[in-house]
Write a protein that holds these residues in place. Structure first.
Motif, PDB file in Angstrom:
ATOM      1  N   ASP A  24       0.848  -1.199   0.000  1.00  0.00           N
ATOM      2  CA  ASP A  24       0.000   0.000   0.000  1.00  0.00           C
ATOM      3  C   ASP A  24       0.874   1.236   0.000  1.00  0.00           C
ATOM      4  O   ASP A  24       2.008   1.214   0.490  1.00  0.00           O
ATOM      5  CB  ASP A  24      -0.900   0.041   1.239  1.00  0.00           C
ATOM      6  N   MET A  25       0.330   2.335  -0.517  1.00  0.00           N
ATOM      7  CA  MET A  25       1.071   3.586  -0.572  1.00  0.00           C
ATOM      8  C   MET A  25       0.434   4.659   0.297  1.00  0.00           C
ATOM      9  O   MET A  25      -0.789   4.755   0.389  1.00  0.00           O
ATOM     10  CB  MET A  25       1.164   4.091  -2.005  1.00  0.00           C
ATOM     11  N   LEU A  26       1.296   5.456   0.894  1.00  0.00           N
ATOM     12  CA  LEU A  26       0.928   6.655   1.626  1.00  0.00           C
ATOM     13  C   LEU A  26       1.456   7.834   0.827  1.00  0.00           C
ATOM     14  O   LEU A  26       2.581   7.795   0.334  1.00  0.00           O
ATOM     15  CB  LEU A  26       1.565   6.626   3.018  1.00  0.00           C
ATOM     16  N   THR A  27       0.647   8.867   0.688  1.00  0.00           N
ATOM     17  CA  THR A  27       1.077  10.087   0.011  1.00  0.00           C
ATOM     18  C   THR A  27       1.327  11.152   1.065  1.00  0.00           C
ATOM     19  O   THR A  27       0.490  11.376   1.935  1.00  0.00           O
ATOM     20  CB  THR A  27       0.012  10.581  -0.989  1.00  0.00           C
ATOM     21  N   LEU A  28       2.480  11.784   0.991  1.00  0.00           N
ATOM     22  CA  LEU A  28       2.851  12.875   1.896  1.00  0.00           C
ATOM     23  C   LEU A  28       2.966  14.134   1.050  1.00  0.00           C
ATOM     24  O   LEU A  28       3.788  14.178   0.131  1.00  0.00           O
ATOM     25  CB  LEU A  28       4.176  12.558   2.594  1.00  0.00           C
ATOM     26  N   VAL A  29       2.113  15.112   1.323  1.00  0.00           N
ATOM     27  CA  VAL A  29       2.077  16.312   0.487  1.00  0.00           C
ATOM     28  C   VAL A  29       2.130  17.579   1.338  1.00  0.00           C
ATOM     29  O   VAL A  29       1.721  17.585   2.487  1.00  0.00           O
ATOM     30  CB  VAL A  29       0.812  16.359  -0.410  1.00  0.00           C
ATOM     31  N   GLY A  30       2.616  18.638   0.712  1.00  0.00           N
ATOM     32  CA  GLY A  30       2.600  19.964   1.312  1.00  0.00           C
ATOM     33  C   GLY A  30       1.307  20.679   0.950  1.00  0.00           C
ATOM     34  O   GLY A  30       0.486  20.184   0.171  1.00  0.00           O
ATOM     35  N   SER A  31       1.144  21.863   1.486  1.00  0.00           N
ATOM     36  CA  SER A  31      -0.103  22.607   1.292  1.00  0.00           C
ATOM     37  C   SER A  31      -0.327  23.052  -0.149  1.00  0.00           C
ATOM     38  O   SER A  31      -1.438  23.353  -0.531  1.00  0.00           O
ATOM     39  CB  SER A  31      -0.135  23.824   2.219  1.00  0.00           C
ATOM     40  N   GLY A  32       0.721  23.062  -0.969  1.00  0.00           N
ATOM     41  CA  GLY A  32       0.571  23.486  -2.353  1.00  0.00           C
ATOM     42  C   GLY A  32       0.084  22.392  -3.290  1.00  0.00           C
ATOM     43  O   GLY A  32      -0.208  22.646  -4.454  1.00  0.00           O
ATOM     44  N   TYR A  33      -0.022  21.154  -2.802  1.00  0.00           N
ATOM     45  CA  TYR A  33      -0.484  20.052  -3.648  1.00  0.00           C
ATOM     46  C   TYR A  33      -1.973  20.249  -3.934  1.00  0.00           C
ATOM     47  O   TYR A  33      -2.751  20.553  -3.031  1.00  0.00           O
ATOM     48  CB  TYR A  33      -0.235  18.718  -2.944  1.00  0.00           C
TER      49      TYR A  33
END
Length: 141
Positions: A24-33
């Motif tokens: 499984d994948m986890l996505t880690l994003v900043g506020s600009g995504y």
């Protein structure tokens, strides 16, 4: 509060990490995504850096051994040799947490979004300088 556990690892985040299966994948994003591109449940960590979030997550989440590059990062650079500092930092955090060298691969926006749409959870941080996003593929302990 649990001993030796990052305060960034909330009950919701720990539950999401615990429910992940191998691969499984986890996505880690900043506020600009772009919010419209997120289809998995979102856990907001507030105004923390991507590095701090990665450090907390990778302290408990094992990365896939069978994937030659269990971390993918969003490449918005103009040059193939221009790797953002945050990508170097996350790579070092992952390698330290896994006690092995972790390879990362870069993806352009369309390819990244396509994979991120298959993510089981998205962790969003408030820090976004420069814009960054990562996919972390879970492995077994």
């Amino acid at each position: 509060m649990l001993k030796n556990l990052s305060p960034l690892l909330s009950g919701a985040l720990l539950s999401a990490l615990d429910s992940m299966h191998d691969g499984d994948m986890l996505t880690l994003v900043g506020s600009g995504y772009p919010v419209e591109e997120i289809v998995s449940p979102v856990i907001h960590l507030g105004e923390v850096t991507t590095e701090a979030a990665a450090d907390a997550i990778l302290s408990v989440l094992p990365l896939a051994n069978d994937d030659p590059a269990p971390i993918k990062f969003l490449d918005l650079a103009e040059s193939p040799y221009d790797v953002p500092d945050v990508a170097f930092a996350v790579n070092g955090i992952a390698s330290d947490a896994e006690l092995r060298r972790i390879a990362m691969s870069r993806l352009e926006l369309d390819d990244f979004v396509a994979l991120a749409r298959r993510s089981v959870v998205t962790v969003r941080v408030g820090s976004d300088a420069p814009p960054c996003a990562f996919l972390l593929r879970k492995g077994s302990c």
